[in-house]
Motif scaffolding. Sequence first.
Motif, mmCIF file in Angstrom:
data_model
loop_
_atom_site.group_PDB
_atom_site.id
_atom_site.type_symbol
_atom_site.label_atom_id
_atom_site.label_comp_id
_atom_site.label_asym_id
_atom_site.label_seq_id
_atom_site.Cartn_x
_atom_site.Cartn_y
_atom_site.Cartn_z
ATOM 1 N N SER A 98 0.822 -1.206 0.000
ATOM 2 C CA SER A 98 0.000 0.000 0.000
ATOM 3 C C SER A 98 0.858 1.260 0.000
ATOM 4 O O SER A 98 0.434 2.298 -0.487
ATOM 5 C CB SER A 98 -0.940 0.015 1.203
ATOM 6 O OG SER A 98 -0.206 0.244 2.396
ATOM 7 N N LYS B 43 1.805 2.962 2.621
ATOM 8 C CA LYS B 43 1.481 3.854 3.743
ATOM 9 C C LYS B 43 2.710 4.120 4.602
ATOM 10 O O LYS B 43 2.971 5.258 4.967
ATOM 11 C CB LYS B 43 0.352 3.241 4.574
ATOM 12 C CG LYS B 43 -0.094 4.073 5.716
ATOM 13 C CD LYS B 43 -0.919 5.244 5.260
ATOM 14 C CE LYS B 43 -1.457 5.988 6.480
ATOM 15 N NZ LYS B 43 -1.410 7.413 6.301
ATOM 16 N N CYS C 25 -0.480 0.530 9.188
ATOM 17 C CA CYS C 25 -0.296 -0.451 8.119
ATOM 18 C C CYS C 25 -1.620 -1.189 7.878
ATOM 19 O O CYS C 25 -2.113 -1.866 8.774
ATOM 20 C CB CYS C 25 0.800 -1.444 8.478
ATOM 21 S SG CYS C 25 1.082 -2.683 7.207
ATOM 22 N N PRO C 26 -2.208 -1.065 6.665
ATOM 23 C CA PRO C 26 -3.522 -1.693 6.445
ATOM 24 C C PRO C 26 -3.482 -3.224 6.457
ATOM 25 O O PRO C 26 -4.488 -3.851 6.757
ATOM 26 C CB PRO C 26 -3.940 -1.173 5.064
ATOM 27 C CG PRO C 26 -2.711 -0.672 4.423
ATOM 28 C CD PRO C 26 -1.748 -0.313 5.518
ATOM 29 N N SER C 27 -2.342 -3.814 6.160
ATOM 30 C CA SER C 27 -2.264 -5.281 6.157
ATOM 31 C C SER C 27 -1.635 -5.839 7.429
ATOM 32 O O SER C 27 -1.461 -7.047 7.544
ATOM 33 C CB SER C 27 -1.475 -5.763 4.951
ATOM 34 O OG SER C 27 -0.147 -5.295 5.029
#
Length: 93
Positions: A46, A48, A86-88
């Motif tokens: 992503s 980020k 962190c989206p994941s």
Amino acid sequence: MFVARTGRWATASLWSIDRIVSYPLSLYGVTMPYRIEIVVDDCMSSGKCIGDFPQTFAFDDDELASLVDGGTPLDDNDMVRAARNCPSQALRV
């Protein structure tokens, strides 16, 4: 005081439960620095972390997040912030 019941009589232990208390290690002058890890298998690219901290993170050849060699180390609060953003959840502190 901790009391254990056995049959009809109650017996008192020699130690008290209220004495078992945990104190932060920082009270004793012991500190443990945070360490950040990237779980590459969980990274979804992503960007980020790279957008927030370009001096520390970069994309590798596979377009996955990696730490910059000789990059600026993050302080503890920034490590936690990067991991939370962190989206994941590929960043682990």
